[in-house]
Design an enzyme around this catalytic site. Structure first.
Site, PDB file in Angstrom:
ATOM      1  N   ASP A  19      19.053  -4.769  -7.198  1.00 19.77           N
ATOM      2  CA  ASP A  19      17.907  -4.293  -7.930  1.00 19.77           C
ATOM      3  C   ASP A  19      18.234  -3.857  -9.254  1.00 19.77           C
ATOM      4  O   ASP A  19      19.274  -3.854  -9.024  1.00 19.77           O
ATOM      5  CB  ASP A  19      18.523  -2.619  -7.128  1.00 19.77           C
ATOM      6  CG  ASP A  19      17.315  -2.457  -5.641  1.00 19.77           C
ATOM      7  OD1 ASP A  19      16.716  -3.601  -5.347  1.00 19.77           O
ATOM      8  OD2 ASP A  19      17.601  -1.677  -4.902  1.00 19.77           O
ATOM      9  N   ASP A 131       7.899   8.414 -15.723  1.00 17.83           N
ATOM     10  CA  ASP A 131       7.813   8.756 -14.598  1.00 17.83           C
ATOM     11  C   ASP A 131       7.223   8.207 -13.090  1.00 17.83           C
ATOM     12  O   ASP A 131       7.189   8.296 -11.963  1.00 17.83           O
ATOM     13  CB  ASP A 131       6.943  10.210 -14.271  1.00 17.83           C
ATOM     14  CG  ASP A 131       7.798  11.876 -14.946  1.00 17.83           C
ATOM     15  OD1 ASP A 131       8.645  11.848 -15.268  1.00 17.83           O
ATOM     16  OD2 ASP A 131       7.150  12.872 -14.748  1.00 17.83           O
ATOM     17  N   ASN A 132       7.342   7.286 -13.929  1.00 16.47           N
ATOM     18  CA  ASN A 132       6.625   5.686 -13.098  1.00 16.47           C
ATOM     19  C   ASN A 132       7.529   5.437 -13.142  1.00 16.47           C
ATOM     20  O   ASN A 132       8.103   4.355 -14.036  1.00 16.47           O
ATOM     21  CB  ASN A 132       5.222   5.926 -13.414  1.00 16.47           C
ATOM     22  CG  ASN A 132       4.224   7.017 -13.890  1.00 16.47           C
ATOM     23  OD1 ASN A 132       3.855   7.389 -13.042  1.00 16.47           O
ATOM     24  ND2 ASN A 132       3.630   6.502 -14.696  1.00 16.47           N
ATOM     25  N   ASP A 244      14.739   4.127   3.793  1.00 14.01           N
ATOM     26  CA  ASP A 244      16.400   3.526   4.697  1.00 14.01           C
ATOM     27  C   ASP A 244      17.598   4.245   4.651  1.00 14.01           C
ATOM     28  O   ASP A 244      18.560   3.684   5.261  1.00 14.01           O
ATOM     29  CB  ASP A 244      16.158   2.233   3.338  1.00 14.01           C
ATOM     30  CG  ASP A 244      15.157   1.341   2.390  1.00 14.01           C
ATOM     31  OD1 ASP A 244      14.657   1.138   3.851  1.00 14.01           O
ATOM     32  OD2 ASP A 244      15.524   0.720   1.455  1.00 14.01           O
TER      33      ASP A 244
END
EC number: 2.7.1.20
Length: 289
Positions: A19, A131-132, A244
């Site tokens: 990531d 915030d996205n 997860d």
């Protein structure tokens, strides 16, 4: 601290992704045709993006991919001993692969990757604007796992045999695949519970999460629903890793032979922690009793 766990007691296998998280600008999203809250698989036009995000912005790296996230959360919940969780998957012999190995080690997960040169290490870019979060995953090497070149090796198979609990994330829409013809979660859980089973000595337990709705568990003829922990909307940062994390919390107790009720409680706790953080990240120590 756990006194019931031995090293390599939990085994996970799946698609390892590195990531790569960064706050980016609108120009970057526009350049690659991304929407602010996308979750997409990388196409040809996105291939350069993973190198560019690293060059242009301040990035954070985390060991990712659904199964790896879950075993990472389980290890965090267990704390000691380290390396209770084993993980197998495929990466490339490259810079991102090297970082992924370091990150798995930092999470105290005993990761054994099959390394190959045909495809680069799988990556998932999390492009943050305000915030996205826009998520773009390039599975690449994650799709190149070779059972005969890795799983079948004696030293790796030993780790499989050492495990007491196994987890592989299955993304298929189970009910549709099974032809259950219902969308009622309790009904699906009952039907899944009664599917044919190899090991007749142990009954099948079926657990379904439903986001903020209760978690459904079937055991024998009994169907139970457990409410999730409440959280104020303003405290929610990112719900992406919640599923997860639930699995990770659940597995952390299952591997210690705790009750299924306790497993679900731990799953709810872990999910509740993760949605307060960006990405599948967490504080140094859990506060779960």
């Amino acid at each position: 601290m756990s006194f019931f766990c031995s090293q390599n007691a939990l085994f996970g296998m799946g698609n390892p992704l590195l990531d790569i998280c960064a706050v980016v600008d609108k120009d970057f999203l526009d350049k690659y045709g991304l929407k602010p809250n996308d979750q997409i698989l990388a196409e040809e036009k996105h291939k350069e993006m993973f190198e560019e995000i690293v060059k242009k912005f301040k990035v954070e790296y985390h060991a990712g991919g659904a199964t790896q996230n879950s075993v990472k959360v389980a290890q965090w919940m267990i704390q000691e001993p380290h390396k209770v969780a084993t993980f197998f998957g495929c990466i490339g012999k490259d810079k991102f692969g090297k970082i992924l190995k370091e990150k798995a080690e930092e999470a105290h997960v005993d990761a054994h990757y099959y390394e190959q040169s045909q495809e680069p290490t799988g990556t998932c870019a999390a492009c943050i604007t305000g915030d996205n979060r826009s998520l773009i995953a390039n599975l690449a090497a994650a799709n190149c796992y070779k059972k005969e070149k890795h799983l079948d090796l004696a030293e790796n198979w030993k780790l499989v045999e050492k495990a007491q609990v196994y987890y592989i994330a299955e993304a298929a829409t189970f009910a549709r695949e099974q032809g259950f013809e219902t969308e009622d979660i309790e009904e699906i859980a009952k039907k899944a519970q009664s599917l044919p089973k190899e090991n007749k000595k142990r009954q099948r337990i079926v657990v379904f999460t439903q986001g903020k709705e209760g978690t459904v568990m079937t055991k024998g003829d009994k169907v139970e629903t457990f409410p999730v922990l409440e959280i104020d909307q303003s405290e929610m940062v990112d719900t992406n890793g919640a599923g997860d994390a639930f699995v990770g919390g659940f597995l952390s107790q299952l591997v210690q032979d705790k009750t299924f009720e306790q497993c679900i409680r731990a799953g709810h706790y872990a999910a509740n922690v993760i949605i307060r953080h960006a990405g599948c990240t967490f504080p140094e120590k859990p506060d779960f009793h």
